[in-house]
Design an enzyme around this catalytic site. Structure first.
Site, PDB file in Angstrom:
ATOM      1  CB  SER A 135      -0.888  -0.020   1.251  1.00 40.78           C
ATOM      2  OG  SER A 135      -1.676   1.147   1.331  1.00 40.78           O
ATOM      3  CE  LYS A 161      -4.778   0.128   0.135  1.00 41.51           C
ATOM      4  NZ  LYS A 161      -5.545  -0.640   1.148  1.00 41.51           N
ATOM      5  CE  LYS A 163      -4.116   3.829   2.127  1.00 39.86           C
ATOM      6  NZ  LYS A 163      -5.356   3.247   2.692  1.00 39.86           N
ATOM      7  CG  ASP A 188      -7.902   2.375   0.381  1.00 39.42           C
ATOM      8  OD1 ASP A 188      -9.071   2.803   0.447  1.00 39.42           O
ATOM      9  OD2 ASP A 188      -7.310   1.840   1.347  1.00 39.42           O
ATOM     10  CG  ASN A 190      -8.363   5.118   3.474  1.00 38.91           C
ATOM     11  OD1 ASN A 190      -7.276   5.118   2.889  1.00 38.91           O
ATOM     12  ND2 ASN A 190      -8.745   4.118   4.247  1.00 38.91           N
ATOM     13  CD  GLU A 213      -8.985  -0.742   0.255  1.00 42.90           C
ATOM     14  OE1 GLU A 213      -8.033  -0.990  -0.525  1.00 42.90           O
ATOM     15  OE2 GLU A 213      -8.886  -0.858   1.496  1.00 42.90           O
ATOM     16  CG  ASP A 238     -10.818  -0.932   4.539  1.00 41.98           C
ATOM     17  OD1 ASP A 238     -11.173  -1.398   5.631  1.00 41.98           O
ATOM     18  OD2 ASP A 238      -9.697  -0.401   4.383  1.00 41.98           O
ATOM     19  CE  LYS A 262      -7.694  -2.427   6.276  1.00 51.25           C
ATOM     20  NZ  LYS A 262      -7.800  -0.967   6.396  1.00 51.25           N
ATOM     21  N   GLY A 290      -4.524  -4.526   5.696  1.00 50.32           N
ATOM     22  CA  GLY A 290      -3.528  -4.365   6.753  1.00 50.32           C
ATOM     23  C   GLY A 290      -3.738  -3.050   7.477  1.00 50.32           C
TER      24      GLY A 290
HETATM   25  O1  OSB Z   1      -7.437   1.690   4.280  1.00 47.66           O
HETATM   26  O2  OSB Z   1      -6.320  -0.064   3.971  1.00 47.66           O
HETATM   27  C1  OSB Z   1      -6.462   1.005   4.542  1.00 47.66           C
HETATM   28  C2  OSB Z   1      -3.457   1.673   6.765  1.00 47.66           C
HETATM   29  C3  OSB Z   1      -4.074   2.247   7.860  1.00 47.66           C
HETATM   30  C4  OSB Z   1      -5.430   2.448   7.837  1.00 47.66           C
HETATM   31  C5  OSB Z   1      -6.170   2.070   6.730  1.00 47.66           C
HETATM   32  C6  OSB Z   1      -5.570   1.471   5.645  1.00 47.66           C
HETATM   33  C7  OSB Z   1      -4.173   1.298   5.650  1.00 47.66           C
HETATM   34  C8  OSB Z   1      -3.409   0.771   4.527  1.00 47.66           C
HETATM   35  C9  OSB Z   1      -2.088   0.124   4.852  1.00 47.66           C
HETATM   36  O3  OSB Z   1      -3.730   0.897   3.384  1.00 47.66           O
HETATM   37  C10 OSB Z   1      -2.146  -1.323   4.720  1.00 47.66           C
HETATM   38  C11 OSB Z   1      -0.920  -2.025   5.275  1.00 47.66           C
HETATM   39  O4  OSB Z   1      -0.846  -2.288   6.488  1.00 47.66           O
HETATM   40  O5  OSB Z   1      -0.029  -2.330   4.489  1.00 47.66           O
HETATM   41 MG    MG Z   2      -8.580   0.676   2.858  1.00 51.32          MG
END
Ligand code: OSB
Ligand code: MG
Length: 367
Positions: A135, A161, A163, A188, A190, A213, A238, A262, A290
Site C-alpha cells: 500500500s 495499491k 491511496k 484506495d 478511504n 477501495e 473496507d 481486516k 492491513g
Molecule cells: O485503508 O487499507 C487502509 C493503513 C491504515 C489504515 C487504513 C488502511 C491502511 C493501509 C495500509 O492501506 C495497509 C498495510 O498495512 O499495508
Molecule cells: Mg482501505
C-alpha cells in the site's frame, strides 16, 4: 481456561517513511500489544487502532480505556475462556471491535501454543505462502510516486495499491500505467469522495484497475451500490464492512464485488473467517487488508490470507516496508510472497530486549 492476567503494552514504532492517506499523515505507530497469562502460558495479541479516530471511530486511548475497564475484566472473571467464547463474553459491550479482536487474538494465541498448533492449521489454510501486495501513500509529486512504486516493483511486490484523494486521482494512476504498463494496480480512497464525484471516479474505468477501495463514506452502503452501477471497475469495501452481517447486506445490495477483510475491523479472526466463507459462497472476491501491523498481526494476517477464498493479493508486505525494527523477527517478503507462519500460535513471539526498548506504557489488569 481461567485467565490469570491481561497486560496492555503500548509501543512506539517510527515508520521508515511517512504514510499519507486521504485522512492524514502518519510518521509513527504506537501499537497496543496484549499479553494474556494462564499459569506459565502466554498468548499475544495486537490492537490495530491508530492514535486518532480518523480511519474509524476507534483510537488507541479509547481502546486502552475500554479494555482496562470493561473487556479485560469480563474475561478475567469468566470461568471458561477460549477463543470461541471471547466474542460472546464481550458481546454486551457495543462496538470496539478492534479491542475485542486484540483480546481474542491473545486468547487464541495462548490456546494454540498450548496445543502446539499454528493459526494457519487452525483456520484451515490451504497455502504455505501468500502473494504480497504493498500500500503506497499519497506522494508530494508524480515523480516521487513513480520512484517509490518503481522501488517496490523492483523488490518484487506482487501488487501495488495507491491511496487516492481529491486532487490525486487520475493523474497518478495514468502515470503508473504509462511507466509500468499492466502491473496489478488498485486504488484506495478511504471514504474521501461522495456520489457527486461519480464522473471523476468513472474516469478510472479506462485504466483496468483491479478495484476501487472504499470511495464513499462508511455507512453509504446504498450509495456504493448506486456508484457500482455506474462503474465497470469493481468496488471493494473496507471501512463499511464491520461484521459478517454488514458484509451480507453490502453483498445483497450490490455495493461490493470484492471485500477487504481486516480482522481488527470486524472483531477478530473468527468473524473474518465467517466473512470469507460468506464471500466465497456468494462469488465475492476477498483479500486481506492491513493496518501497519507489527510482526504479530502481520503473521496472523498471512495465515488468514492462506485460506482458499482469498482471491487477490493482500496488504501483507514485509515488516521492513514500515519498520526498521519490528518487535518480532521480521516478516519477510521474498519473490513476491510472504511465507505463512508454521510454528505454534499466531506468530513468532516478541524479542524481549526489543519489546522492552519499544514499550513506553504498560497496564496490568488482574494478576
Ligand atoms: O485503508 O487499507 C487502509 C493503513 C491504515 C489504515 C487504513 C488502511 C491502511 C493501509 C495500509 O492501506 C495497509 C498495510 O498495512 O499495508
Ligand atoms: Mg482501505
Amino acid at each position: 481456561m481461567k485467565l490469570d492476567s491481561i497486560e496492555l503494552l503500548q509501543l512506539r514504532m517510527p515508520l521508515v517513511t511517512p504514510f499519507t492517506t486521504s485522512f492524514g499523515t502518519q510518521t509513527v505507530r504506537e501499537p497496543i500489544l496484549i499479553r494474556v497469562r494462564c499459569g506459565n502460558l502466554v498468548g499475544w495479541g495486537e490492537c490495530v487502532t491508530m492514535a486518532e479516530p480518523l480511519y474509524s471511530s476507534e483510537y488507541d486511548d479509547a481502546a486502552i480505556d475500554v479494555m482496562r475497564r470493561f473487556l479485560a475484566p469480563a474475561l478475567l472473571t469468566a470461568d471458561n475462556v477460549t477463543a470461541r467464547t471471547v466474542s460472546a463474553l464481550l458481546e454486551p459491550f457495543k462496538g470496539h471491535r478492534m479491542s475485542k479482536a486484540a483480546l481474542e487474538m491473545a486468547v487464541l494465541d495462548l490456546e494454540l501454543r498450548t496445543r502446539n498448533q499454528s493459526l494457519a492449521d487452525y483456520l484451515g489454510a490451504t497455502r504455505t505462502s501468500v502473494p504480497s501486495g504493498v500500500s503506497v501513500g499519497v506522494q508530494d509529486t508524480i515523480d516521487d510516486l513513480v520512484t517509490v512504486v518503481g522501488g517496490y516493483l523492483e523488490a518484487g511486490y506482487a501488487r501495488i495499491k495507491i491511496k487516492i484523494r481529491p486532487g490525486w486521482v487520475e493523474e497518478p494512476v495514468a502515470a503508473l500505467r504509462r511507466e509500468f504498463g499492466s502491473i496489478p494496480l488498485q486504488v484506495d480512497a478511504n471514504s474521501a469522495f461522495s456520489l457527486a464525484d461519480a464522473a471523476l471516479l468513472r474516469r478510472l474505468d479506462d485504466y483496468d484497475l483491479l478495484l476501487i477501495e472504499q470511495p464513499l463514506y462508511d455507512d453509504d452502503i446504498r450509495q456504493h451500490a448506486a456508484l457500482q452501477r455506474m462503474l465497470r471497475t469493481p468496488l471493494c469495501l473496507d471501512e463499511s464492512i464491520v461484521s459478517a452481517r454488514a458484509a451480507a447486506d453490502a453483498i445483497a445490495l450490490g455495493a461490493t464485488r470484492i471485500i477487504n477483510i481486516k480482522p481488527g475491523r470486524v472483531g477478530g479472526y473468527l468473524e473474518a473467517v465467517r466473512i470469507h466463507d460468506l464471500a466465497r459462497a456468494t462469488g465475492v472476491g476477498v483479500w486481506c487488508g492491513g493496518m501497519l501491523e507489527t510482526g504479530i498481526g502481520r503473521a496472523a494476517n498471512a495465515a488468514l490470507a492462506a485460506l482458499p477464498g482469498f482471491t487477490l493479493p493482500g496488504d501483507i508486505s514485509g515488516s521492513d516496508r514500515f519498520y526498521r525494527q519490528d518487535v518480532t523477527p521480521p516478516v519477510r517478503m521474498h519473490d513476491g510472497v510472504v511465507d505463512v507462519h508454521q510454528g505454534p500460535g499466531l506468530s513468532d513471539e516478541p524479542i524481549p530486549d526489543v519489546l522492552k526498548e519499544l514499550t513506553f506504557r504498560t497496564e496490568m489488569i488482574g494478576g
